[in-house]
Motif scaffolding. Sequence first.
Motif, PDB file in Angstrom:
ATOM      1  N   PRO A 279      59.879 -18.105  21.490  1.00  0.00           N
ATOM      2  CA  PRO A 279      58.896 -17.452  20.616  1.00  0.00           C
ATOM      3  C   PRO A 279      58.523 -16.047  21.080  1.00  0.00           C
ATOM      4  O   PRO A 279      58.394 -15.135  20.265  1.00  0.00           O
ATOM      5  CB  PRO A 279      57.702 -18.406  20.637  1.00  0.00           C
ATOM      6  CG  PRO A 279      57.906 -19.298  21.811  1.00  0.00           C
ATOM      7  CD  PRO A 279      59.382 -19.404  21.996  1.00  0.00           C
ATOM      8  N   ALA A 280      58.340 -15.861  22.400  1.00  0.00           N
ATOM      9  CA  ALA A 280      58.033 -14.522  22.898  1.00  0.00           C
ATOM     10  C   ALA A 280      59.208 -13.584  22.670  1.00  0.00           C
ATOM     11  O   ALA A 280      59.021 -12.389  22.353  1.00  0.00           O
ATOM     12  CB  ALA A 280      57.678 -14.577  24.381  1.00  0.00           C
ATOM     13  N   TYR A 281      60.416 -14.108  22.829  1.00  0.00           N
ATOM     14  CA  TYR A 281      61.614 -13.301  22.582  1.00  0.00           C
ATOM     15  C   TYR A 281      61.648 -12.827  21.128  1.00  0.00           C
ATOM     16  O   TYR A 281      61.883 -11.638  20.852  1.00  0.00           O
ATOM     17  CB  TYR A 281      62.862 -14.114  22.910  1.00  0.00           C
ATOM     18  CG  TYR A 281      64.148 -13.467  22.464  1.00  0.00           C
ATOM     19  CD1 TYR A 281      64.759 -12.479  23.230  1.00  0.00           C
ATOM     20  CD2 TYR A 281      64.758 -13.834  21.262  1.00  0.00           C
ATOM     21  CE1 TYR A 281      65.933 -11.871  22.815  1.00  0.00           C
ATOM     22  CE2 TYR A 281      65.932 -13.240  20.839  1.00  0.00           C
ATOM     23  CZ  TYR A 281      66.522 -12.264  21.621  1.00  0.00           C
ATOM     24  OH  TYR A 281      67.684 -11.663  21.194  1.00  0.00           O
ATOM     25  N   LEU A 282      61.418 -13.744  20.199  1.00  0.00           N
ATOM     26  CA  LEU A 282      61.435 -13.381  18.785  1.00  0.00           C
ATOM     27  C   LEU A 282      60.329 -12.388  18.451  1.00  0.00           C
ATOM     28  O   LEU A 282      60.530 -11.444  17.684  1.00  0.00           O
ATOM     29  CB  LEU A 282      61.283 -14.637  17.923  1.00  0.00           C
ATOM     30  CG  LEU A 282      62.489 -15.570  17.850  1.00  0.00           C
ATOM     31  CD1 LEU A 282      62.103 -16.883  17.176  1.00  0.00           C
ATOM     32  CD2 LEU A 282      63.648 -14.906  17.114  1.00  0.00           C
ATOM     33  N   ASN A 283      59.158 -12.596  19.032  1.00  0.00           N
ATOM     34  CA  ASN A 283      58.037 -11.703  18.739  1.00  0.00           C
ATOM     35  C   ASN A 283      58.292 -10.293  19.242  1.00  0.00           C
ATOM     36  O   ASN A 283      57.824  -9.315  18.652  1.00  0.00           O
ATOM     37  CB  ASN A 283      56.755 -12.263  19.359  1.00  0.00           C
ATOM     38  CG  ASN A 283      55.504 -11.604  18.806  1.00  0.00           C
ATOM     39  OD1 ASN A 283      55.349 -11.497  17.589  1.00  0.00           O
ATOM     40  ND2 ASN A 283      54.621 -11.164  19.686  1.00  0.00           N
TER      41      ASN A 283
END
Length: 321
Positions: A279-283
Amino acid sequence: MNRRSFALSSLGLLAATALPVRHVLASPAIQAVEALDARAFNAARRFLKTGFGDIAYVERGQGPAALFLHGFPLNGFQWRGQLERLSPWRRCLAPDFMGLGYTKVRAGQSLAPAAQADMLAAFLDGLGERYVDIVANDSGVAVAQLFLVKYPDRVRSLLLTNGDTEIDCPPPALLPVIERAKAGAFAREWLAPDLADHDRARSKIGLGGQTFTYPARMEDATIDMYLAPLVANQNLTNGYALALEANSLAGTEAVLRQKGQPVRIIWGTGDPIFTPKAPAYLNALFPNAMGVREIPGGMLFFPEEFPDTIAEEAKRLWGIA
């Protein structure tokens, strides 16, 4: 929130994307939408002829199109709760991927994620829809990103849940599935026992226990809806799994970093399949990412179990609420 307040960004969504949107004529106050149980969903299923095969889908509502991309080994039934809740504002489309569900695949057709993205473009063309908001889960998240790479001018927004990213595609947990598929045994050894014994499907060793937050709540009809077509068409089922072996998102990061569509991420923290770094990667990946909402303890297929949450976030992303 990334870049700006999500609330403020959602208000300016339509202006920022600069894509045409059809007005919704029906009011939520006067448009009643029936709940879709398995029987109603089966009755509502249609087939659209394309060069890829006859694509099974269910639709509800009118207005701008919203495309719901399911996970593996599920089908469009996964999104029945969202179709019910969001159809007052969108033409909600829930197709079955090639190799899964009830879609009838053309002989020799590739089942790879990139081919799935091309199929969706043809599917939308056949329905007369140019632009879409995409909601995706699991392997559908990979297809959503590939669709954005290949058809960027057709995407208004993306709502992404637990699923593939370039750094985790396929996730290590999927490798045993792929190995059994190579032997032609995945559907027979992993899915057929769950179809024959619904209690097993809900147990810790079954599909429900491994991927649903509340597996005990899975109805028999839900298990049948997902697994019956996969066991009946085992070559296609195994073929879908095999098509996930290569990293379909390899090399997409640089391209996706240039895409300005609003993106919202909702992530179940109990999912043991995809990396918690995703999720942090996508954000950080998308320039107009709108932050991450965590679902504590949510498993891979939590979107099916939390339709109100997905509907709430979709409406905010679309500038409705």
